[in-house]
Motif scaffolding. Structure first.
Motif, PDB file in Angstrom:
ATOM      1  N   PRO A  48       0.955  -1.017   0.034  1.00 34.09           N
ATOM      2  CA  PRO A  48       0.289  -0.159  -0.236  1.00 34.09           C
ATOM      3  C   PRO A  48       0.563   1.368   0.220  1.00 34.09           C
ATOM      4  N   GLY A  49       2.178   1.297   0.257  1.00 33.00           N
ATOM      5  CA  GLY A  49       3.211   2.683   0.351  1.00 33.00           C
ATOM      6  C   GLY A  49       2.738   3.647   1.341  1.00 33.00           C
ATOM      7  N   LYS A  50       1.739   4.561   0.779  1.00 37.17           N
ATOM      8  CA  LYS A  50       1.928   4.999   1.844  1.00 37.17           C
ATOM      9  C   LYS A  50       0.842   4.812   2.859  1.00 37.17           C
ATOM     10  N   SER A  51      -0.193   5.603   3.577  1.00 32.78           N
ATOM     11  CA  SER A  51      -0.653   5.743   4.969  1.00 32.78           C
ATOM     12  C   SER A  51      -2.505   4.510   4.100  1.00 32.78           C
ATOM     13  N   MET A  52      -3.080   3.866   4.949  1.00 31.01           N
ATOM     14  CA  MET A  52      -4.232   3.036   5.084  1.00 31.01           C
ATOM     15  C   MET A  52      -4.911   4.305   5.510  1.00 31.01           C
ATOM     16  N   LEU A  53      -5.986   4.442   5.534  1.00 27.25           N
ATOM     17  CA  LEU A  53      -7.819   4.287   5.689  1.00 27.25           C
ATOM     18  C   LEU A  53      -8.355   3.460   6.071  1.00 27.25           C
ATOM     19  N   MET A  54      -8.387   3.483   7.009  1.00 27.05           N
ATOM     20  CA  MET A  54      -9.259   2.415   7.754  1.00 27.05           C
ATOM     21  C   MET A  54     -10.525   2.711   8.963  1.00 27.05           C
ATOM     22  N   GLY A  63     -20.085  -2.053  17.376  1.00 27.11           N
ATOM     23  CA  GLY A  63     -19.788  -3.095  16.738  1.00 27.11           C
ATOM     24  C   GLY A  63     -18.659  -3.298  15.635  1.00 27.11           C
ATOM     25  N   PHE A  64     -18.699  -1.708  15.486  1.00 26.88           N
ATOM     26  CA  PHE A  64     -17.505  -1.946  13.938  1.00 26.88           C
ATOM     27  C   PHE A  64     -16.436  -0.928  14.202  1.00 26.88           C
ATOM     28  N   ASP A  65     -16.014  -0.182  15.325  1.00 24.64           N
ATOM     29  CA  ASP A  65     -14.874   0.282  15.279  1.00 24.64           C
ATOM     30  C   ASP A  65     -14.416  -0.532  16.306  1.00 24.64           C
ATOM     31  N   THR A  66     -14.852  -1.750  16.861  1.00 23.98           N
ATOM     32  CA  THR A  66     -13.939  -2.454  17.154  1.00 23.98           C
ATOM     33  C   THR A  66     -13.648  -4.262  16.719  1.00 23.98           C
ATOM     34  N   THR A  67     -14.619  -4.109  15.980  1.00 30.44           N
ATOM     35  CA  THR A  67     -13.115  -4.599  14.528  1.00 30.44           C
ATOM     36  C   THR A  67     -12.272  -4.340  13.881  1.00 30.44           C
ATOM     37  N   MET A  68     -12.605  -3.477  13.867  1.00 27.21           N
ATOM     38  CA  MET A  68     -11.897  -2.570  12.915  1.00 27.21           C
ATOM     39  C   MET A  68     -10.504  -1.753  13.551  1.00 27.21           C
ATOM     40  N   ARG A  69     -10.726  -1.360  14.799  1.00 29.01           N
ATOM     41  CA  ARG A  69      -9.307  -1.808  16.265  1.00 29.01           C
ATOM     42  C   ARG A  69      -8.885  -2.608  16.124  1.00 29.01           C
ATOM     43  N   ALA A  70      -9.651  -4.105  15.860  1.00 28.51           N
ATOM     44  CA  ALA A  70      -9.077  -4.816  16.065  1.00 28.51           C
ATOM     45  C   ALA A  70      -8.101  -5.776  15.262  1.00 28.51           C
ATOM     46  N   VAL A  71      -8.757  -5.005  13.639  1.00 24.53           N
ATOM     47  CA  VAL A  71      -7.902  -5.645  12.496  1.00 24.53           C
ATOM     48  C   VAL A  71      -6.204  -5.310  12.234  1.00 24.53           C
ATOM     49  N   VAL A  72      -6.623  -3.213  12.737  1.00 20.61           N
ATOM     50  CA  VAL A  72      -5.281  -2.798  12.702  1.00 20.61           C
ATOM     51  C   VAL A  72      -4.811  -3.430  14.281  1.00 20.61           C
ATOM     52  N   LEU A  73      -4.810  -3.782  15.059  1.00 22.46           N
ATOM     53  CA  LEU A  73      -4.461  -4.279  15.809  1.00 22.46           C
ATOM     54  C   LEU A  73      -3.314  -6.210  15.581  1.00 22.46           C
ATOM     55  N   ALA A  74      -3.954  -6.522  14.626  1.00 28.35           N
ATOM     56  CA  ALA A  74      -3.119  -7.718  14.855  1.00 28.35           C
ATOM     57  C   ALA A  74      -2.692  -7.271  12.774  1.00 28.35           C
ATOM     58  N   LEU A  75      -3.040  -7.035  12.707  1.00 27.33           N
ATOM     59  CA  LEU A  75      -2.067  -6.357  11.455  1.00 27.33           C
ATOM     60  C   LEU A  75      -0.480  -5.824  11.521  1.00 27.33           C
ATOM     61  N   THR A  76      -0.559  -4.824  12.372  1.00 26.82           N
ATOM     62  CA  THR A  76       0.064  -4.559  13.620  1.00 26.82           C
ATOM     63  C   THR A  76       1.204  -5.038  14.224  1.00 26.82           C
ATOM     64  N   GLN A  77       0.554  -5.770  15.343  1.00 28.95           N
ATOM     65  CA  GLN A  77       1.176  -6.676  15.893  1.00 28.95           C
ATOM     66  C   GLN A  77       1.891  -8.360  14.861  1.00 28.95           C
ATOM     67  N   GLU A  78       1.317  -8.462  14.217  1.00 29.66           N
ATOM     68  CA  GLU A  78       2.530  -9.329  13.512  1.00 29.66           C
ATOM     69  C   GLU A  78       2.593  -9.350  12.798  1.00 29.66           C
ATOM     70  N   ALA A  83       3.131  -0.268   6.136  1.00 32.69           N
ATOM     71  CA  ALA A  83       2.092   1.120   6.799  1.00 32.69           C
ATOM     72  C   ALA A  83       1.588   1.554   7.354  1.00 32.69           C
ATOM     73  N   PRO A  84       1.337   2.717   7.854  1.00 33.50           N
ATOM     74  CA  PRO A  84       1.230   3.027   8.932  1.00 33.50           C
ATOM     75  C   PRO A  84      -0.714   2.911   8.628  1.00 33.50           C
ATOM     76  N   MET A  85      -1.136   2.855   9.817  1.00 31.47           N
ATOM     77  CA  MET A  85      -3.031   2.426   9.457  1.00 31.47           C
ATOM     78  C   MET A  85      -4.168   3.279  10.294  1.00 31.47           C
ATOM     79  N   THR A  86      -4.284   4.317   9.973  1.00 29.55           N
ATOM     80  CA  THR A  86      -5.275   4.899  10.637  1.00 29.55           C
ATOM     81  C   THR A  86      -6.539   4.772  10.594  1.00 29.55           C
ATOM     82  N   VAL A  87      -7.145   4.525  11.804  1.00 30.02           N
ATOM     83  CA  VAL A  87      -8.827   4.313  11.562  1.00 30.02           C
ATOM     84  C   VAL A  87      -9.607   5.733  12.042  1.00 30.02           C
TER      85      VAL A  87
END
Length: 346
Positions: A48-54, A63-78, A83-87
């Motif tokens: 993705p090169g530059k930062s991603m907007l999530m 529920g939407f917020d919890t899900t997207m933040r869980a996705v960002v956390l998993a992608l970052t920690q793993e 690329a930076p990801m901003t919720v």
């Protein structure tokens, strides 16, 4: 006099010139095509090169917020995405989907989370947009529902509640959320043979608010996703009659609770949540996210999120468009039975 031979020579020269021009044009087009292909290959390699907007098209804590933040956390920690990801949160699913369609349709660096709510908003006419107006990428999870009563309720099982709803629907009020919870209640009790148009259903913003009227005694039962009111179940203020997945759930508080089907109603129901991109998202970006999310769901970090929030692990990539087509038909049918469809509002 005009010499015929000169005419033939001129005609031949023009023909040759036309052929040369055509060769130049074809060569130029090929070069442009090669250049575009090379540029596309570079973009794909760098994505993705530059930062991603999530985008989580709802308020923080939803529920939407919890899900997207869980996705960002998993992608970052793993370390699956560098690329930076901003919720980014939005006021609600209706204005949120409008922004996704109108502002981010051609942005490859935007992905968002959506659920049953998107199909519901379209079926009721709250939104003119649905899954064909964006690019579904992958279904990730399923949030399951339960039918809850007060700890001291006389209802021992789902059948007891259904009996009262059939005999006295107006005198057996229910509560729940005003969006996807209502779909579950409509699907469940219409399948059970109850006239759902006669039920007094008190709609609230979420499960916790809905539980209040059950706890005070104004409503006989609550329809809610289990993760919304797990705290009230753990504190023994609420009791579960039945749950919506196809098989029994895990955990000390859930493992002995029958499914809707076991309780006598042939229905399996969930609030699916999936990741989407803009309708104009290029193929390389779609494939990138399909591959990345497929890796993510197998990681320890994501599996920890599944257990924490009691989600169903329901990855679907191939066939997601067909799945959403079929779900839209089912949801529209339930909405019609509830009298909430577009036609009923006119």
């Amino acid at each position: 006099m005009i010499n015929p031979r000169n005419l033939n020579k001129e005609a031949t020269m023009k023909t040759v010139q036309h052929r040369v021009y055509r060769v130049w044009i074809v060569a130029a087009l090929l070069l442009i095509g090669i250049g575009m292909g090379a540029a596309g290959a570079v973009l794909a390699a760098d994505y993705p090169g530059k930062s991603m907007l999530m985008i989580a098209p709802s308020k923080p804590g939803s529920g939407f917020d919890t899900t997207m933040r869980a996705v960002v956390l998993a992608l970052t920690q793993e370390k699956l995405v560098q690329a930076p990801m901003t919720v980014m949160n939005m006021a609600g699913s209706v204005p949120g989907t409008a922004q996704i369609v109108l502002r981010y349709s051609n942005d490859p660096n935007m992905i968002a989370v959506m659920s049953t709510t998107g199909s519901l908003n379209y079926a009721t006419g709250l939104s003119p947009y649905y899954h064909k107006d964006w690019k579904p990428i992958a279904r990730l999870i399923s949030a399951y529902y339960g039918i809850f009563v007060r700890q001291d309720s006389p209802y021992k099982n789902l059948g007891d509640l259904i009996k009262d709803l059939k005999n006295n629907p107006g005198g057996t009020p229910l509560s729940g959320g005003y969006s996807d919870d209502r779909l579950c209640y409509g699907a469940l009790f219409s399948k059970a043979g109850v006239d759902i148009t006669k039920i007094n259903y008190a709609a609230f913003a979420g499960g916790v608010e809905s539980a209040g009227v059950v706890l005070e005694g104004s409503a006989k039962a609550l329809v809610s996703t289990i993760d919304d009111v797990m705290g009230l179940l753990e504190s023994k203020q609420l009791r579960l009659l039945a749950v919506s997945p196809g098989k029994r759930m895990e955990g000390p508080l859930l493992k002995d609770i029958p499914t809707f089907r076991e309780a006598g109603v042939d229905l399996e129901w969930d609030n699916f949540r999936y990741i989407l991109g803009g309708k104009g998202m290029p193929d390389y970006a779609v494939k990138y996210w399909q591959g990345t999310l497929t890796k993510m769901v197998k990681t320890p970090t994501w599996q920890g999120m599944i257990k924490k929030y009691r989600w169903g692990d329901s990855l679907l990539v191939e066939g997601i468009d067909k799945f959403l087509d079929e779900k839209q038909v089912v949801i529209t049918d339930v909405v019609k039975k509830l009298g909430m469809d577009k036609k009923a509002k006119k």
